[in-house]
Design a protein around this motif. Structure first.
Motif, short mmCIF file in Angstrom:
data_model
loop_
_atom_site.label_atom_id
_atom_site.label_comp_id
_atom_site.label_asym_id
_atom_site.label_seq_id
_atom_site.Cartn_x
_atom_site.Cartn_y
_atom_site.Cartn_z
N LEU A 164 -3.16 21.46 -25.63
CA LEU A 164 -3.92 20.63 -24.79
C LEU A 164 -5.61 20.39 -25.40
O LEU A 164 -5.90 19.10 -25.38
CB LEU A 164 -4.36 21.22 -23.34
CG LEU A 164 -2.95 21.50 -22.62
CD1 LEU A 164 -3.29 22.25 -21.25
CD2 LEU A 164 -2.20 20.19 -22.18
N LEU A 181 5.83 20.18 -22.89
CA LEU A 181 4.53 19.42 -22.83
C LEU A 181 5.09 18.02 -22.90
O LEU A 181 4.46 16.91 -22.57
CB LEU A 181 3.72 19.96 -23.82
CG LEU A 181 2.99 21.22 -23.22
CD1 LEU A 181 1.89 21.79 -24.63
CD2 LEU A 181 2.32 21.31 -22.09
N TYR A 239 7.51 15.07 -14.67
CA TYR A 239 7.19 16.39 -14.97
C TYR A 239 8.09 17.19 -13.76
O TYR A 239 7.60 16.88 -12.79
CB TYR A 239 5.95 17.10 -15.16
CG TYR A 239 5.97 18.81 -15.32
CD1 TYR A 239 6.64 19.10 -16.30
CD2 TYR A 239 5.45 19.29 -14.11
CE1 TYR A 239 6.45 20.70 -16.49
CE2 TYR A 239 5.24 20.57 -14.10
CZ TYR A 239 5.83 21.22 -15.52
OH TYR A 239 5.69 22.86 -15.50
N THR A 293 -0.36 26.97 -25.46
CA THR A 293 -0.67 25.71 -24.46
C THR A 293 -2.18 25.31 -24.76
O THR A 293 -2.46 24.10 -24.46
CB THR A 293 -0.25 26.34 -22.97
OG1 THR A 293 1.23 26.71 -22.92
CG2 THR A 293 -0.42 25.11 -22.03
#
Lengths: 571, 300
Positions: free
Chosen positions: B118, B289, B298, B114
């Protein structure tokens, strides 16, 4: 339902298992360590659970019940739980333990036959009795087979006559209760048709006789009797032993008296297979006589006999000269009595005479000095009523024509009894007078002889003392015998010594009891080898054990537990 | 105390994942307005300092500008538009405590991926990205840097991180605050299993002057543990044990405790005006994501 343990033990055991499992369930468990990313949420959950209970909770109740079910089934299987036969018939097995079963291995084979048959009988309604000298329960209703095995170990045939029929008679009240009952007779002994006819219609008689026939060629002592010596000598007795067997001419006895061997006696045999051994003029001094068949035969239990001979001695009588005309001939005619001038055992006198002071006396008294015609003085330990009752026969008074005497005397002839220091008898001397005709009667010698014997407590003796037959104490006391540490007391009923052996009477005198074989014992140890009177009996359905079924269920439950355990649903 | 194994770079960033991250970058680049935040300041509202307006999220928008409060209230993703876009640095604080490395499929794998995803997006938008790791304490794995060429350096940095003992949010983010970094977006990627509980998290993050995006790494088994029997639970970080006989009632209480914890975390996020992006470690990361960046929605 039936069980090896009985319902109480079965339920108690089940409760104990439940309690044990409960305690185990409450025990602190051994936790399996597992590493986790965090105990954050668990800690909160457990602390909350802890705060709500005072004691640790009972864990896994369903698992507990499941385990309890498994253990209970195992317990039931171990307890031999089974469905009972519903036919309702009771079964009573009578095993003959008498000396007739002592030939070869007949008794052992009979026990084995019964043991094999037990599996076919419903446990709750069967009982097995060993009928030897006494009746002993080998298996009570509801008890498991193995108890019979344990209890029958060491059991043997005894030197006692068969009492199968007597036992059946004693069971009659029970057999007459209206319930279907099968009597299984495990014996070589026949049951008489007369007895069978007495049994209720609900009772069926069946045979559990051991396979094969009893061994043949047996010889047995069937009689042993003592009588006063035919020679007339008071102090001697004759003893007769009778033996039954297939070869009476070839039989011989080994005998002893007081431990010393004696000659085999006079032998007689007859065509009926009997041989008689007569031992004449044996001294009646209380010695022990033993006899044993020479050689060997299939059944040793009926080959020997013992008897304690009676004690007999001549009584010395001091006779008042004034009475000689009437009594001297009487006394002389009695071989047990001898007239002496002094120092005798008893005195016969007029009451006015001072002869034989201090001796037990048969006195002839004046009518004025004694109210009763005949007055019995007895010791304080005896009851006057009993003394009077026994005197009628014991003194031969039943032979006296009291009516004639009363008519002659002009007043009633009475009999009385009173306690005194010693035994004595007082008789009106008037009765000696001619007009009474008492002296010349046939009852007078008997009265004199028996009176002297009563005064001195001279005992008679039985001809035969045998197991299973009535025994009476010669002293007149209650019939009781000591068998080792045990007192045989029939409490008013006739005393029958249960088996051959040595006993003691109440005064400590030895009593040797013989076991005399019944007629026909020579044919193989049993009565004539006759077939047992047996009805047609179907083999009853026995208990249907659930052990196998329970074991299968337990196996399935264990499999299920393993399955759930693997799935994590059971700890 | 390091207790778990590290995860190699090959395991973390296999070609398939890198390709998926590239697609994610493409998605984030299909921006009608925007692109590199610094390039948009002349005519478009952006994520600068002065607030001007909201507008719905469009694929490719800078996720740093998402207003999570509106998302929670309305279920839609809106951007907060500012007068001027600035170069807002992204600080990726990744949990490398022992708990992150415990399980067969360690949460650290998802957490590091993650962080990498990002970081990759931010770097391709020319933002500055700093990488931090924390456990008992916080360490600077890579100081804030910008430039697309830093992507593989970040991958190398992330794959070199080792387990660092128990989780201590207070100590770690006290350390972070002491670094004196420029105000930016602090992305906290963690299972949030601090032995101090939600209090420690509130205390540690509540005082941060950065905008916050919390990325809880969770698993369904956190709420519904797949455990049975009589257990001695050993906390992999503290070593503390807890004897538990697992029953439906206990499991219910665990669920309750989990839900309370999560509700407290949401409440904190709401009050703090922060964002939250819960990542399920048992599912592929990229679709989760992509759903955010591509669909503008989301599901928290």
């Amino acid at each position: 339902m039936t069980s090896l343990f009985g319902s109480t033990a079965l339920i108690s055991g089940l409760l104990a298992i439940a309690g044990g499992l409960y305690l185990l369930q409450r025990l602190r468990v051994r936790h399996r360590p597992v590493r986790v990313v965090s105990t954050l949420f668990w800690r909160a959950a457990v602390e909350e659970a802890r705060a709500r209970v005072l004691v640790e909770r009972f864990r896994h109740p369903l698992v507990y019940l499941f385990l309890l079910a498994i253990c209970a089934l195992l317990w039931f299987a171990a307890g031999g739980l089974g469905f009972e036969d519903r036919s309702g018939t009771h079964h009573v097995v009578l095993i003959d333990g008498s000396q007739g079963m002592g030939g070869g291995d007949r008794f052992g084979a009979t026990i084995a036959r019964v043991e094999a048959a037990l599996a076919e009988l419903p446990r709750a309604r069967r009982q097995v009795l060993l009928v030897g000298g006494e009746v002993r329960t080998l298996l009570a209703p509801g008890e498991p087979d193995r108890l019979f095995t344990v209890r029958s170990e060491g059991a043997t045939a005894e030197r006692a006559p068969s009492s199968i029929e007597g036992t059946i008679l004693s069971l009659l009240p029970y057999l007459s209760s209206g319930e279907e009952t099968t009597l299984w007779i495990a014996s070589d002994t026949a049951i008489s048709p007369e007895l069978r006819a007495e049994l209720p219609a609900e009772v069926t008689v069946a045979s559990l006789r051991a396979p094969g026939d009893p061994p043949v060629g047996n010889r047995a002592i069937v009689a042993c009797g003592v009588s006063p010596a035919a020679s007339g000598n008071w102090e001697l007795v004759d003893l007769l032993v009778e033996v039954a067997g297939s070869d009476p001419g070839g039989m011989s006895l080994t005998a002893s008296l007081g431990g010393a061997g004696i000659a085999g006696g006079t032998t007689r045999s007859d065509s009926a297979g009997r041989a008689q051994f007569l031992f004449s003029d044996l001294p009646a001094l209380g010695a022990r006589f033993e006899a044993r068949l020479s050689g060997s035969d299939p059944n040793p239990l009926d080959d020997e006999v013992a008897r304690v001979l009676p004690v007999r001695r001549i009584v010395s009588v001091v006779l008042d000269p004034d009475l000689r005309p009437w009594l001297e001939p009487v006394l002389a005619a009695d071989p047990a009595l001898r007239v002496v001038e002094s120092g005798g055992d008893v005195v016969v006198r007029r009451s006015q005479s001072g002869l034989g002071a201090g001796l037990p006396a048969l006195e002839f008294v004046t009518r004025e000095s004694q109210e009763e015609s005949i007055l019995l003085s007895h010791s304080g330990e005896e009851s006057s009523a009993e003394v009077l009752e026994s005197a009628l026969l014991g003194l031969g008074l039943d032979q006296v024509d009291a009516m004639e005497l009363a008519e002659a005397a002009g007043r009633p002839i009475t009999l009385g009894a009173r306690p005194a220091d010693r035994r004595a008898i007082g008789v009106w001397e008037d009765l000696l007078a001619q007009e009474y005709n008492f002296v010349s009667s046939r009852s007078f010698p008997l009265f004199v002889a028996l009176s002297i014997r009563w005064i001195l407590a001279v005992e008679d003796f039985p001809a035969e003392i045998a197991a299973g037959r009535n025994w009476v104490d010669p002293s007149g006391a209650d019939a009781r015998l000591r068998d080792g540490d045990r007192m045989l007391d029939p409490v008013g009923a006739p005393l029958r010594p249960p088996r051959a052996g040595d006993y003691l009477d109440l005064r400590g005198n030895p009593v040797a009891v013989a076991s005399l074989a019944p007629a026909g014992a020579e044919a193989g140890g049993a009565e004539s080898g006759a077939a047992i009177i047996a009805d047609d009996v179907d083999s009853p359905g026995g208990t249907q054990p659930l052990a196998n079924l329970l074991a299968l269920v337990v196996l399935a439950m264990l499999g299920a537990e393993w399955f759930f355990h693997r799935r994590g649903e059971v700890p | 105390m390091a207790t778990g194994p590290t995860i190699t770079q090959a395991e973390l960033f296999d070609p398939k994942f890198l390709e998926a991250v590239s697609r994610l970058r493409l998605v984030s680049k299909r921006v009608a307005r925007g692109g590199r935040p610094a390039e948009q300041r002349s005519r478009d509202l952006g994520s600068g300092i002065e607030f001007r307006d909201f507008r719905p999220y469009s694929p490719g928008d800078d996720f740093r500008a998402i207003d999570w409060n509106i998302y929670r209230r309305l279920g839609r993703v809106f951007l907060r538009l500012f007068e001027e876009l600035e170069d807002l640095p992204v600080y990726l604080a990744t949990d490398v405590s022992d708990s992150a490395f415990l399980e067969d499929d360690p949460r650290a794998r998802t957490g590091l991926r993650t962080a990498f995803a990002l970081a990759s997006i931010a770097l391709h938008q020319h933002d500055r990205v700093g990488v931090f790791s924390f456990g008992e304490d916080l360490e600077v794995a890579m100081r804030p840097q910008s430039g697309r060429g830093k992507t593989m350096q970040i991958a190398s940095t992330l794959s070199g991180l080792n387990p660092k003992g128990r989780t201590d949010f207070r100590q770690s983010f006290r350390r972070f605050a002491s670094l004196g970094l420029r105000q930016g977006l602090l992305v906290v990627i963690s299972d949030f299993f601090d032995p101090g509980g939600i209090e420690a998290i509130r205390e540690a993050l509540g005082s941060q002057r950065h905008r916050l995006l919390l990325v809880p790494l969770w698993r369904a088994s956190d709420r519904d543990p797949d455990l049975t029997g009589d257990l001695e639970l050993v906390d992999c970080e503290t070593g503390e044990t807890e004897d538990v006989s697992v029953t439906p009632q206990i499991l219910e209480k665990v669920r309750d405790a989990h839900d309370v914890f999560h509700a407290d975390l949401i409440r904190f996020v709401r009050r703090r005006g922060a964002g939250i992006l819960r990542v399920d470690c048992d599912h592929d990361l990229i679709p989760q994501l992509s759903h955010l960046f591509e669909g503008g929605r989301y599901e928290a």
